[in-house]
Design a protein around this motif. Structure first.
Motif, PDB file in Angstrom:
ATOM      1  N   ARG A  14       6.243  -0.901   1.362  1.00  0.00           N
ATOM      2  CA  ARG A  14       4.874  -0.375   1.334  1.00  0.00           C
ATOM      3  C   ARG A  14       4.517   0.222   2.690  1.00  0.00           C
ATOM      4  NH1 ARG A  14      -0.168  -2.703   3.054  1.00  0.00           N
ATOM      5  NH2 ARG A  14      -1.964  -2.104   1.754  1.00  0.00           N
TER       6      ARG A  14
ATOM      7  N   ALA B 230       6.485   3.426   3.417  1.00  0.00           N
ATOM      8  CA  ALA B 230       6.059   4.547   2.582  1.00  0.00           C
ATOM      9  C   ALA B 230       4.674   5.071   2.940  1.00  0.00           C
ATOM     10  CB  ALA B 230       6.080   4.134   1.110  1.00  0.00           C
ATOM     11  N   HIS B 231       3.838   4.245   3.600  1.00  0.00           N
ATOM     12  CA  HIS B 231       2.440   4.641   3.755  1.00  0.00           C
ATOM     13  C   HIS B 231       1.901   4.593   5.186  1.00  0.00           C
ATOM     14  CE1 HIS B 231       1.607   5.036  -0.532  1.00  0.00           C
ATOM     15  NE2 HIS B 231       2.286   3.928  -0.732  1.00  0.00           N
ATOM     16  N   GLU B 232       2.568   3.935   6.103  1.00  0.00           N
ATOM     17  CA  GLU B 232       2.015   3.840   7.451  1.00  0.00           C
ATOM     18  C   GLU B 232       2.464   5.016   8.320  1.00  0.00           C
ATOM     19  OE1 GLU B 232       2.462   0.073   9.367  1.00  0.00           O
ATOM     20  OE2 GLU B 232       1.778  -1.063   7.626  1.00  0.00           O
TER      21      GLU B 232
ATOM     22  N   ARG C   5       7.904  12.408   4.312  1.00  0.00           N
ATOM     23  CA  ARG C   5       8.109  11.666   3.069  1.00  0.00           C
ATOM     24  C   ARG C   5       8.236  12.666   1.930  1.00  0.00           C
ATOM     25  NH1 ARG C   5       4.674   8.632   6.379  1.00  0.00           N
ATOM     26  NH2 ARG C   5       5.357   6.462   6.642  1.00  0.00           N
TER      27      ARG C   5
ATOM     28  N   ARG D 134       8.882  13.325  -2.230  1.00  0.00           N
ATOM     29  CA  ARG D 134       8.855  12.754  -3.579  1.00  0.00           C
ATOM     30  C   ARG D 134      10.050  13.274  -4.362  1.00  0.00           C
ATOM     31  NH1 ARG D 134       2.732  12.411  -6.026  1.00  0.00           N
ATOM     32  NH2 ARG D 134       1.795  11.202  -4.318  1.00  0.00           N
TER      33      ARG D 134
ATOM     34  N   ARG E  21       9.115   4.129  -6.133  1.00  0.00           N
ATOM     35  CA  ARG E  21       7.757   4.587  -5.843  1.00  0.00           C
ATOM     36  C   ARG E  21       6.918   3.388  -5.424  1.00  0.00           C
ATOM     37  NH1 ARG E  21       7.162   9.751  -7.242  1.00  0.00           N
ATOM     38  NH2 ARG E  21       8.589  10.646  -8.759  1.00  0.00           N
TER      39      ARG E  21
ATOM     40  N   ASP F 175       3.533   1.518  -4.932  1.00  0.00           N
ATOM     41  CA  ASP F 175       2.113   1.308  -5.212  1.00  0.00           C
ATOM     42  C   ASP F 175       1.557   0.490  -4.056  1.00  0.00           C
ATOM     43  OD1 ASP F 175      -0.395   0.462  -6.006  1.00  0.00           O
ATOM     44  OD2 ASP F 175       0.233  -0.250  -7.980  1.00  0.00           O
ATOM     45  N   PRO F 176       0.694   1.068  -3.210  1.00  0.00           N
ATOM     46  CA  PRO F 176       0.243   0.336  -2.029  1.00  0.00           C
ATOM     47  C   PRO F 176      -0.634  -0.858  -2.348  1.00  0.00           C
ATOM     48  CG  PRO F 176      -0.995   2.372  -2.270  1.00  0.00           C
ATOM     49  CD  PRO F 176       0.096   2.412  -3.295  1.00  0.00           C
TER      50      PRO F 176
ATOM     51  N   THR G 277      -3.968   2.968   8.900  1.00  0.00           N
ATOM     52  CA  THR G 277      -3.403   4.013   8.058  1.00  0.00           C
ATOM     53  C   THR G 277      -4.387   4.278   6.938  1.00  0.00           C
ATOM     54  OG1 THR G 277      -1.431   4.736   6.856  1.00  0.00           O
ATOM     55  CG2 THR G 277      -2.155   2.468   6.486  1.00  0.00           C
TER      56      THR G 277
ATOM     57  N   LEU H  11      -4.666   4.906   2.880  1.00  0.00           N
ATOM     58  CA  LEU H  11      -4.006   4.807   1.587  1.00  0.00           C
ATOM     59  C   LEU H  11      -4.676   5.734   0.578  1.00  0.00           C
ATOM     60  CD1 LEU H  11      -3.635   0.915   1.297  1.00  0.00           C
ATOM     61  CD2 LEU H  11      -1.975   2.571   2.190  1.00  0.00           C
ATOM     62  N   PRO H  12      -3.942   6.191  -0.425  1.00  0.00           N
ATOM     63  CA  PRO H  12      -4.570   7.003  -1.466  1.00  0.00           C
ATOM     64  C   PRO H  12      -5.717   6.239  -2.112  1.00  0.00           C
ATOM     65  CG  PRO H  12      -2.175   6.987  -1.692  1.00  0.00           C
ATOM     66  CD  PRO H  12      -2.500   5.956  -0.669  1.00  0.00           C
TER      67      PRO H  12
END
Length: 504
Positions: free
Chosen positions: A43, A46-48, A56, A58, A77, A79-80, A494, A496-497
């Motif tokens: 996580r 992928a997101h920080e 990144r 896809r 994939r 999911d945060p 960070t 997140l979506p």
């Protein structure tokens, strides 16, 4: 694929001495513990905003991280907001890794060796925590009556931090003796200090006074490893809470002790700043909670003391149990995931609405709560209906003098890190802890969180803070970046979506 790490092997050897009956169960839990920690690490990767990740991508089947050194890292994939352990392996330039510690070490980033060791501890301690649980057929099904019993049900620790169970410096025997998930009773000790050498705020009970000396409650691990023995005496038995260093006495008083070990991100000592501000902050916050129409109570700090060192300090705080009527139960929000309540969409929407109503109301008034699943508690009716909230531990909230004055409230006489008028800082504090933390951990996935938020926010007053929550990305602490850049002071963040974006 995996051979036991030195940390896993050492803990197994210690366990063979302390609890040989748990050795096989510990070994059986290790693969699941690796997957749980690897999921949290993935996580973050992928997101920080990690400077060692160039971009990144896809992919058709799995996302790829193109690293700054030219290597590629592939995984599922991410999911945060997911809390299940769905990552069992990732690939770094074609090599498969199922061990988060080995992956981190081989990434070779600055400070990754130290972080890898922490992840190794997290895996081993998590496996031990799971091994120490009662088999499902033997575990009691009824809900606990006491708040500290609820805290014992949180086995896996922080739902999103890779260091969810990292306890460096704790042997297997010490984890069994002090970890709340192992359900021990801990004998607290006291260290006598001349009153003139102490900073004291609030009331200090007679039983913790000895003539001209104050008796400072001390965790036994702290006494052994940090204070190195010395003058101390046994005091009272207590039940450890989720934070490990805070314990509940038989009379329901909570004792927050200094515990100078790095658990998850921080060393758990108690600063002179926190002691000096404790009672003023407590009095102000409890008065402010009256403006929530009974939806929020804040546990009062009774007294706080430091003996000239963050390693020798303690706070006495009233128990959240004080705010429960007969037939009601009080539990940390982190414990909700151990029940079936969040499986009901209507229940989760109602709880989300309650939490956002309180959090946004306090934020509008000028107080941003650090409302993660450990600090925030919920009062449930006998049938499980969420009635109101309780907040404890004010050490990391933020106060906005400008917002307070706008509502005709005189700010408390405080300075320092607690005080800010910066809108971004205030919103990050609440949104990152409450929405990306407590609510996400309760929901367990992005789609479930989005549905609960959508059902809840339509009933909330329109404010600029609510608009910021609905329209922007969701802030959360960049926990792995913080561990990999210890030279950078303070929190790092960070974005997140926004989970609501998927519903638009």
């Amino acid at each position: 694929m995996h051979s036991p790490s030195p940390i896993e092997t050492r803990l197994a050897a210690e366990l063979a001495e302390a609890r040989p009956d748990l050795v096989d169960r510990y070994a059986a839990e290790l693969p699941g513990a690796r997957a749980a920690v690897l999921t949290r690490l993935w996580r973050a990767l992928a997101h920080e905003p990690l400077p060692w990740v160039a971009r990144r991508v896809r992919g058709a089947h799995s996302p790829a991280l193109r690293l700054a050194d030219g290597r590629a890292l592939h995984g599922p994939r991410a999911d945060p907001y997911a809390t299940d352990a769905y990552v069992t392996a990732v690939r770094l330039d074609g090599e498969v890794y199922d061990d988060p510690a080995r992956l981190t070490a081989d990434l070779g980033w600055p400070h990754s060796a130290g972080f890898a060791a922490e992840l190794g501890h997290s895996v081993a301690s998590l496996a031990l925590s799971r091994a120490g649980q009662e088999p499902p057929a033997e575990a009691p099904e009824e809900w606990p009556d006491r708040d500290w019993q609820w805290e014992q049900r949180v086995v896996d620790g922080h739902p999103f931090h890779p260091n969810c169970r990292s306890r460096p410096g704790f042997s297997a025997a010490e984890q069994l003796a002090y970890g709340p998930e192992h359900r021990p009773v801990v004998r607290l000790e006291t260290v006598p200090v001349a009153a003139g050498d102490c900073l004291l705020t609030g009331d200090w009970p007679d039983e913790l006074r000895d003539g001209g000396r104050l008796l400072v409650p001390v965790h036994p691990w702290q006494h052994t490893h940090v204070l190195k023995g010395g003058s101390a005496g046994p005091w009272r038995d207590a039940h450890p809470l989720m934070s490990l260093r805070t314990l509940a006495l038989a009379d329901d008083t909570h004792v927050k002790t200094a515990l100078s070990a790095r658990l998850t991100s921080s060393v758990r000592d108690i600063s002179a700043y926190s002691v000096g501000a404790a009672v003023t902050l407590s009095s102000f916050a409890t008065d402010l909670a009256d403006r929530t129409d009974g939806l929020l109570h804040i546990t009062r700090t009774l007294g706080a003391v430091t003996a000239g060192s963050p390693d020798l300090a303690a706070l006495l705080r009233e128990s959240p149990q004080a705010y429960a009527a007969p037939g009601e139960r009080v539990l940390p929000v982190a414990s909700l995931a151990t029940t079936t309540l969040p499986e009901s969409p209507s229940w989760l929407a109602g709880f989300t609405r309650l939490a956002l109503t309180v959090g946004l109301r306090l934020l509008d008034l000028g107080v941003a709560l650090e409302a993660h699943g450990q600090n925030l508690l919920v009062v449930l009716s006998g049938t499980g209906t969420p009635l109101r909230l309780i907040y404890r531990d004010l050490a990391d909230i933020r106060l906005s003098p400008a917002r307070l004055r706008r509502h005709g409230i005189t700010p408390p006489d405080l300075t320092g890190r607690l005080v800010t008028d910066d809108e971004t800082t205030l919103r990050r504090k609440l949104f990152g802890s409450l929405v990306a933390g407590a609510l996400a951990g309760t929901a367990g996935s992005g789609p479930v969180l989005a549905t609960a938020l959508e059902a809840a926010v339509r009933h909330l007053p329109a404010t600029p803070d609510l608009t910021a929550l609905l329209e922007g990305p969701l802030p959360t602490k960049a926990l792995t970046l913080m561990r990999l850049s210890p030279e950078v002071p303070g929190d790092q963040w960070t974005a997140l979506p926004n989970p609501l974006a998927a519903l638009r």
